[in-house]
Structures are given as structure tokens and as C-alpha cells.
Design a protein around this motif. Structure first.
Motif, PDB file in Angstrom:
ATOM      1  N   TYR B  14      16.465   3.036  -5.472  1.00  7.14           N
ATOM      2  CA  TYR B  14      16.275   4.349  -4.848  1.00  7.14           C
ATOM      3  C   TYR B  14      16.646   4.225  -3.377  1.00  7.14           C
ATOM      4  O   TYR B  14      15.797   4.008  -2.516  1.00  7.14           O
ATOM      5  CB  TYR B  14      14.844   4.843  -5.046  1.00  7.14           C
ATOM      6  N   SER B  16      17.579   4.626   0.364  1.00  9.67           N
ATOM      7  CA  SER B  16      17.315   5.537   1.487  1.00  9.67           C
ATOM      8  C   SER B  16      18.460   5.392   2.479  1.00  9.67           C
ATOM      9  O   SER B  16      18.560   4.379   3.184  1.00  9.67           O
ATOM     10  CB  SER B  16      15.987   5.193   2.169  1.00  9.67           C
ATOM     11  N   ASP B  18      18.880   6.920   5.167  1.00 13.35           N
ATOM     12  CA  ASP B  18      18.381   6.898   6.551  1.00 13.35           C
ATOM     13  C   ASP B  18      18.061   5.467   6.982  1.00 13.35           C
ATOM     14  O   ASP B  18      18.346   5.073   8.109  1.00 13.35           O
ATOM     15  CB  ASP B  18      17.131   7.776   6.688  1.00 13.35           C
ATOM     16  N   ASP B  19      17.454   4.689   6.079  1.00 14.32           N
ATOM     17  CA  ASP B  19      17.150   3.291   6.399  1.00 14.32           C
ATOM     18  C   ASP B  19      18.436   2.496   6.610  1.00 14.32           C
ATOM     19  O   ASP B  19      18.547   1.707   7.547  1.00 14.32           O
ATOM     20  CB  ASP B  19      16.346   2.635   5.258  1.00 14.32           C
ATOM     21  N   ARG B  90      13.473  -1.025   7.445  1.00 16.44           N
ATOM     22  CA  ARG B  90      12.406  -0.041   7.600  1.00 16.44           C
ATOM     23  C   ARG B  90      11.630  -0.250   8.902  1.00 16.44           C
ATOM     24  O   ARG B  90      11.048   0.679   9.451  1.00 16.44           O
ATOM     25  CB  ARG B  90      11.482  -0.138   6.374  1.00 16.44           C
TER      26      ARG B  90
END
Lengths: 153, 112
Positions: B14, B16, B18-19, B90
Motif C-alpha cells: 500500500y 504512500s 507522499d512518503d 516516514r
């Protein structure tokens, strides 16, 4: 507070001109998402605004100079205060969401030292149609009405 | 060409974006001395909500940002340190547009 979202094709064109004028060396970016659709619309002199608006543009770049300028235009920045929308840098891996060989069908233009590459409208719409939210469907309908993609048979 | 499998292997099923963006562009901009100074000033700004978190992980975050290794090689190193690329990405603090421009006035200023 007036509505200053991203909906008019010329807004993307103006931003790219502004960005290109600030660069000191050749660079490139790939514009995806609704910002890319607005770019295609601008190339075709479409003036009809994008429905549902957008709050950001999503570029991908391998240029540190472009990236630094994009950091100055992120959410909460003076850029956003001025324009009403912001720049959201995306990683290169997001391009895997596009159909295979998208780069063979992409459009491009120069803004001074900046080369902008934009996947074709149909390729930009493919991930949106997979997501299939009401806004995505509205963008598809708008793109068809604007002549960015052929009418469905 | 980035394959789906390679992305999934490094970043999990999954993803991300943005990360990944914070990692990729953070690493890219860390190589520019003036932007590195601004990032440090911004992350150490008392207004930054992740300041303490950054200070607690600073050595690791700076090592990752400084690294010239490929993502796969970096991942191997991080797994050996009992962490991962996904976890460290993160921990890279975000940049807040509302006071990012202040770091231009005092780049490198490591505020108390």
C-alpha cells in the motif's frame, strides 16, 4: 475569501512560464493529474474551466532546482496564498500508475530552460477512471467535451 | 524504468506516494548545501511539530539523506539495523509552507 482554486487552463500555463523564468539551467518536469489535463486544454485554447476544480498540481522532476522551487510553492506557502492552489511534488514511481508506453504518446513544450512533458489526456485519465470518484468522472466528461479525448462511439 | 514489483518490494503493498516523495526529494535537496541548511533550520524550528522526533532520529535520517546508495542497497542496510526504508522515510519531517520561507532568512541556524 474569493474562490481561487485551479480550474482554468491558462493558470497552469502561467505557472509553468513563471517556473521556467526562475530556472538558471535546463531542467524538465512531468506533469500528471488534473494539472496535466488543464495543460492539454490550454494547448488547445480551451477556456471552459475544469469542473470540481483542483487544489494542486502534481509534477515529477529529476531536477533539484525545479524541486527546490516546488518546495517554495507547497501547501501553506505564500505561493498558495497568492494563487489559491499549491504544488505537490510526486515521486517518479507514481508514473507506474499510467498505462504502459505513456511516454510515447506524451506532449511536451518548452518554457525557457524548462521542458515540460505531459502524458496524453487518455493516459492521464486512466488512473482517474480506475479510482472512479464523482470528480474523476466529471473530469472525464469535461475532457471529452473539450475535445481532449475522442467521443465514445 | 521502475517496475511495480520493485516499488512494492521496497515500499510495501500500500504505497504512500507522499512518503516516497519526501524521501526522494528530501535526498535530492539534501545534496544542495543551501537547501540542506534550510531543511535543518526548518526541522529544528521550535514551531515545527516534529522537531523533537527529528532530534531523536537525526543521525539515522541524516545518514539516509546523505547516502548515495540505491534504494535497494539502502534498504538492505536499514534492514540490518532493524528498520526499513519505509520506516525511515516516514521519519523524514515534512516541510510546512507556512514557515518554510523563514528558513531562507536564517538557513543553517540551529535554533535552541
Amino acid at each position: 475569501m474569493p474562490r481561487r482554486e485551479l480550474s482554468h487552463p491558462k493558470q497552469v500555463e502561467n505557472w509553468l512560464e513563471e517556473l521556467g523564468a526562475q530556472l538558471t539551467q535546463p531542467a524538465s518536469l512531468i506533469l500528471i493529474g488534473s494539472g496535466g489535463l488543464l495543460w492539454h486544454a490550454s494547448q488547445r485554447r480551451v477556456t471552459e474551466p475544469l469542473p470540481e476544480n483542483s487544489m494542486d498540481v502534481d509534477p515529477v522532476t529529476d531536477s533539484d532546482e525545479v524541486a527546490a522551487l516546488c518546495y517554495d510553492a507547497m501547501i501553506g506557502s505564500d505561493f498558495e496564498l497568492r494563487h489559491g492552489w499549491h504544488v505537490n511534488l510526486m515521486p517518479a514511481s507514481v508514473l507506474r500508475e499510467l498505462p504502459t508506453d505513456w511516454d510515447h504518446r506524451a506532449g511536451s513544450a518548452r518554457y525557457g530552460p524548462l521542458t515540460v512533458i505531459v502524458p496524453s489526456p487518455a493516459d492521464l485519465l486512466a488512473p482517474k477512471l480506475r479510482r472512479n470518484e464523482p470528480r474523476d468522472r466529471a473530469h472525464h466528461t469535461w475532457a471529452r467535451a473539450a475535445g481532449l479525448i475522442p467521443d465514445e462511439p | 524504468m521502475i517496475t511495480c514489483d520493485a516499488v512494492r518490494e521496497l515500499w510495501g503493498p500500500y504505497v504512500s506516494y507522499d512518503d516516497i516523495a519526501r524521501f526522494e526529494y528530501g535526498r535530492m535537496l539534501w545534496q544542495r548545501p543551501e537547501t540542506r541548511a534550510r531543511l535543518l533550520a526548518h526541522w529544528l524550528d521550535p514551531r515545527h511539530p516534529y522537531r523533537e522526533r527529528f532530534l531523536a532520529q537525526r543521525e539515522l535520517i541524516e545518514a539516509v539523506l546523505n547516502s548515495q546508495k540505491s534504494e535497494a542497497a539502502l534498504q538492505r542496510d536499514l534492514l540490518a539495523r532493524d528498520t526499513s526504508l519505509r520506516c525511515v522515510a516516514r521519519e523524514i519531517p515534512p516541510v510546512f509552507g507556512s514557515f518554510w520561507s523563514d528558513s531562507l532568512r536564517s538557513p543553517g541556524a540551529e535554533r535552541p
